[in-house]
Design an enzyme around this catalytic site. Structure first.
Site, PDB file in Angstrom:
ATOM      1  N   CYS A   1       0.803  -1.235   0.000  1.00  0.00           N
ATOM      2  CA  CYS A   1       0.000   0.000   0.000  1.00  0.00           C
ATOM      3  C   CYS A   1       0.832   1.279   0.000  1.00  0.00           C
ATOM      4  O   CYS A   1       0.691   2.122  -0.876  1.00  0.00           O
ATOM      5  CB  CYS A   1      -0.913   0.052   1.218  1.00  0.00           C
ATOM      6  SG  CYS A   1      -1.965  -1.377   1.410  1.00  0.00           S
TER       7      CYS A   1
ATOM      8  N   HIS B   1      -1.197   6.292   2.154  1.00  0.00           N
ATOM      9  CA  HIS B   1      -1.144   5.385   3.293  1.00  0.00           C
ATOM     10  C   HIS B   1      -1.002   6.268   4.526  1.00  0.00           C
ATOM     11  O   HIS B   1      -0.107   7.098   4.591  1.00  0.00           O
ATOM     12  CB  HIS B   1       0.031   4.417   3.177  1.00  0.00           C
ATOM     13  CG  HIS B   1       0.000   3.370   4.247  1.00  0.00           C
ATOM     14  ND1 HIS B   1      -0.709   2.202   4.114  1.00  0.00           N
ATOM     15  CD2 HIS B   1       0.541   3.348   5.473  1.00  0.00           C
ATOM     16  CE1 HIS B   1      -0.582   1.493   5.216  1.00  0.00           C
ATOM     17  NE2 HIS B   1       0.162   2.162   6.063  1.00  0.00           N
TER      18      HIS B   1
ATOM     19  N   ASP C   1      -4.870  -0.398  -5.324  1.00  0.00           N
ATOM     20  CA  ASP C   1      -3.499   0.050  -5.033  1.00  0.00           C
ATOM     21  C   ASP C   1      -2.464  -1.027  -5.348  1.00  0.00           C
ATOM     22  O   ASP C   1      -1.275  -0.757  -5.415  1.00  0.00           O
ATOM     23  CB  ASP C   1      -3.366   0.600  -3.598  1.00  0.00           C
ATOM     24  CG  ASP C   1      -3.554  -0.465  -2.521  1.00  0.00           C
ATOM     25  OD1 ASP C   1      -4.080  -1.559  -2.824  1.00  0.00           O
ATOM     26  OD2 ASP C   1      -3.174  -0.196  -1.370  1.00  0.00           O
TER      27      ASP C   1
END
Ligand SMILES: *[C@@H]1O[C@H](CO)[C@@H](O)[C@H](O)[C@H]1NC(C)=O
Ligand SMILES: *[C@@H]1O[C@H](CO)[C@@H](O)[C@H](O)[C@H]1NC(C)=O
Ligand SMILES: *[C@@H]1O[C@H](CO)[C@@H](O)[C@H](O)[C@H]1NC(C)=O
Ligand SMILES: *[C@@H]1O[C@H](CO)[C@@H](O)[C@H](O)[C@H]1NC(C)=O
Ligand SMILES: *[C@@H]1O[C@H](CO)[C@@H](O)[C@H](O)[C@H]1NC(C)=O
Ligand SMILES: *[C@@H]1O[C@H](CO)[C@@H](O)[C@H](O)[C@H]1NC(C)=O
Ligand SMILES: *[C@@H]1O[C@H](CO)[C@@H](O)[C@H](O)[C@H]1NC(C)=O
Length: 588
Positions: free
Chosen positions: A113, A167, A369
């Site tokens: 991520c 993130h 993602d």
């Protein structure tokens, strides 16, 4: 065959797409160029539609300052109805896909991520962001790069983040890069904090009637402590944001980013979505074991899944598995149900875009993602360089260009998968455009900029750590035009990704990258090298090789057989190896 040369420079000062268009000469020229292993075809095609501007330019002149809706879903591979997965029930994403360009071979630069999001939100490759984990902020270690939302903010847009876009935490400076990237504080849900729906520990009802820390966690939402789940909360906020937007910001355009959490584990989802996927209809992965000839370094042990009680309760041999079949089916059911649950939240946001009159002037992009291995190769995670980990769904919607024009209210009617009898008339605005050219997540930034008519970043200089605004991707607008009017396109059909191995394991202690796996994908092959990496100097040593993989996608799309060591492929390996080193070092 079918390898296009990617435009290396984006025509700089040109701000309007109209400037790119070649109109109505009706001439078509084809050049054949040898480029590495692929015979590349360089298309120079001009529109044969006499006297008509292309739809992208027409739209640009008709709509000033279009809005942007940037949708990203966590851990979502293209396991969607619109990507040919006929068992999946994802009607709202499918409806968006029908009126978008669907990119069938789209890849992230990193299957984790934080590094992936940093890469596509700065349009720099991981070697340039120096972000390989969840704790590193690019502004600290690489450069003061202008992010995609920051660029729109600086161009006069209201920028708003909802849910997981960057993130969160250290990797985005503690506050999702606010205030540099966002006008308002990012919204992360406000119902319950860590003790509410975000508390993933011991929240899942088990057969004993008690709560447990399970990976598979269907819940009755009305019986959860806050009677809501996180992605529902994010969709609620998004609908309200669109509803109140005009009152608050009048005619200012928006860059609205919404990041949904499921189907990331744990799979905590409303139990009613399970009915869409009876266990008897779920299939086992065709390849439950690691690829033939795979070097051990290519493997990840999927620590994140293993730490949950329901997984610890079954026999899951370390390191290669497999899981017992009944658990495999349960997880695949949970991933699918979680995806349908998120599809419904996306449907709510899209129909609000309609309802409040923005759909005809909003560019929409939709991506995952990164992907996820759902038991294929025995893997239950993303942290690899396999096709399933780096390939993502990737949709680009431009109103009246990738769809037929509809007045407000009819572009994205909400489709309720749980009550199919009540399904509203599905929009017929779709043109169903798709392409299998190979595109990358770093391409989104210049693409959205060009479509919206804000400054388009030019190509980054090599080692451009001091250049705040530039791109290591390429605008996809030429492909959109190719699809709508067969306009000229030069495209290099290749994607680069990478994934590290740490020492020690990042789940324990402070990790340092000691090995980096670099991979390239072209129409025929996936080729990967795992080499020594010096995390202090940020340099790779190609001569210290820990493993090499070559998968022939034309005959082995599941990547079950590593042929890198076979003598028949030595010329291919040599060629791709050169190309990989060059591509990574030059940030191509
Ligand atoms: C979008 O629709 C609204 C309401 O019908 C209209 O006023 C506006 O001009 C339209 N915008 C575009 C770009 O077509
Ligand atoms: C980074 O760029 C931003 C925006 O241009 C600026 O406000 C900030 O001072 C810069 N930070 C550093 C450390 O140079
Ligand atoms: C999370 O929920 C569990 C069980 O419901 C509870 O024991 C724990 O204290 C909660 N954690 C937080 C941070 O509130
Ligand atoms: C959830 O719980 C409520 C209240 O106990 C019940 O009425 C409802 O049927 C349950 N829903 C599902 C899907 O099980
Ligand atoms: C939509 O596209 C059509 C055909 O290209 C064009 O005639 C029309 O003006 C466009 N409508 C809007 C609102 O841009
Ligand atoms: C561009 O359009 C032409 C004509 O439709 C098509 O043959 C070609 O494959 C397209 N190129 C790309 C890269 O999509
Ligand atoms: C890694 O790079 C640093 C900085 O250039 C250097 O001091 C160190 O010796 C290198 N480590 C190894 C193991 O080569």
């Amino acid at each position: 065959m079918g390898c296009y040369l990617k435009a290396k420079t984006i025509q700089g000062p040109e701000r309007t797409i109209a400037a790119y268009i070649l109109r109505s000469t009706g001439m078509k020229m084809l050049f054949r160029v040898e480029f590495g292993l692929c015979a590349c075809i360089l298309f120079t095609v001009t529109s044969s539609v006499s006297g008509r501007q292309d739809p992208v330019s027409e739209w640009k002149s008709a709509s000033s300052r279009p809005n942007v809706l940037f949708l990203v879903v966590d851990d979502l591979r293209p396991k969607l109805g619109c990507y040919g997965e006929t068992n999946m029930v994802t009607p709202n994403i499918d409806q968006l896909a029908a009126s978008s360009v669907r990119f069938d071979r789209a890849y992230v630069q990193f299957a984790l991520c934080g590094p992936s999001r940093t890469s596509f939100l700065t349009s720099r490759r991981p070697e340039s962001t120096r972000v390989f984990n969840l704790y590193t902020y690019w502004r600290d270690v690489a450069g003061n790069y202008t992010t995609l939302p920051q660029h729109f903010k600086q161009s006069g847009y209201i920028t708003q983040s909802v849910g997981k876009v960057f993130h969160p935490g250290k990797s985005s400076g503690g506050d999702d890069d606010y205030p540099l990237s966002w006008t308002n504080k990012p919204y992360h849900g406000d119902k319950g904090g860590n003790s509410g729906y975000k508390n993933n520990s011991e929240q899942c009802p088990g057969p004993d009637g008690k709560l447990h820390d399970y990976a598979v966690c269907p819940v009755n939402v009305s019986q959860t402590p806050h009677k809501i789940l996180e992605d529902i909360d994010l969709a609620d906020f998004s609908v309200d944001f669109l509803k109140n937007y005009r009152h608050k910001y009048q005619d200012q355009p928006f860059f609205f980013a919404v990041g949904f959490h499921k189907p990331h584990l744990i799979w905590k989802y409303p139990v009613e979505y399970e009915a869409l996927y009876p266990l008897t209809h779920i299939t086992l992965p065709k390849d439950k074991t690691k690829p033939e000839g795979m070097p051990p370094v290519a493997w990840y042990t999927c620590t994140g899944l293993r730490e949950h009680q329901d997984i610890m309760d079954v026999n899951f041999p370390f390191p290669y598995g497999p899981l017992p079949d009944d658990m495999i089916l349960k997880i695949r059911q949970a991933y699918s149900a979680s995806t349908s649950y998120v599809d419904a939240q996306i449907g709510r946001v899209l129909s609000a875009l309609d309802q409040y009159g923005y759909a005809n002037n909003t560019i929409i992009t939709f991506i995952g993602d990164h992907g996820w291995n759902l038991g294929e190769h025995g893997e239950w995670c993303k942290q690899t360089n396999f096709e399933l980990a780096v390939r993502i769904p990737y949709l680009v919607h431009v109103p009246n260009v990738t769809s037929r024009f509809r007045q407000r209210g009819h572009n994205f009617p909400f489709i309720d998968a749980l009550h199919p009898k009540q399904v509203q008339k599905v929009s017929d605005a779709g043109l169903h455009l798709s392409t299998d050219v190979i595109v990358e997540a770093v391409d989104l930034y210049p693409t959205i900029s060009e479509l919206a008519g804000v400054d388009v970043p030019s190509r980054c200089p090599l080692n451009g750590y001091n250049t705040a605004f530039c791109t290591e991707g390429s605008s996809l607008v030429s492909i959109l035009k190719n699809l709508t009017t067969a306009a000229p396109v030069q495209w290099e059909n290749i994607a680069y990704s990478q994934y590290p191995r740490w020492s020690p394991d990042p789940h324990k202690g402070s990790p340092s990258v000691t090995i980096m796996g670099y991979t390239l994908r072209n129409p025929e092959y996936r080729y990967t090298e795992w080499v020594y990496y010096n995390h202090t100097a940020y340099t790779m040593d190609w001569t210290q090789l820990y493993g090499r993989e070559l998968y022939v996608h034309t005959t082995d799309p599941a990547e079950d057989n590593n042929v890198a060591a076979q003598s028949a492929y030595q010329a291919v390996v040599e060629q791709l190896s050169k190309q990989l080193h060059q591509g990574i070092e030059n940030r191509e």
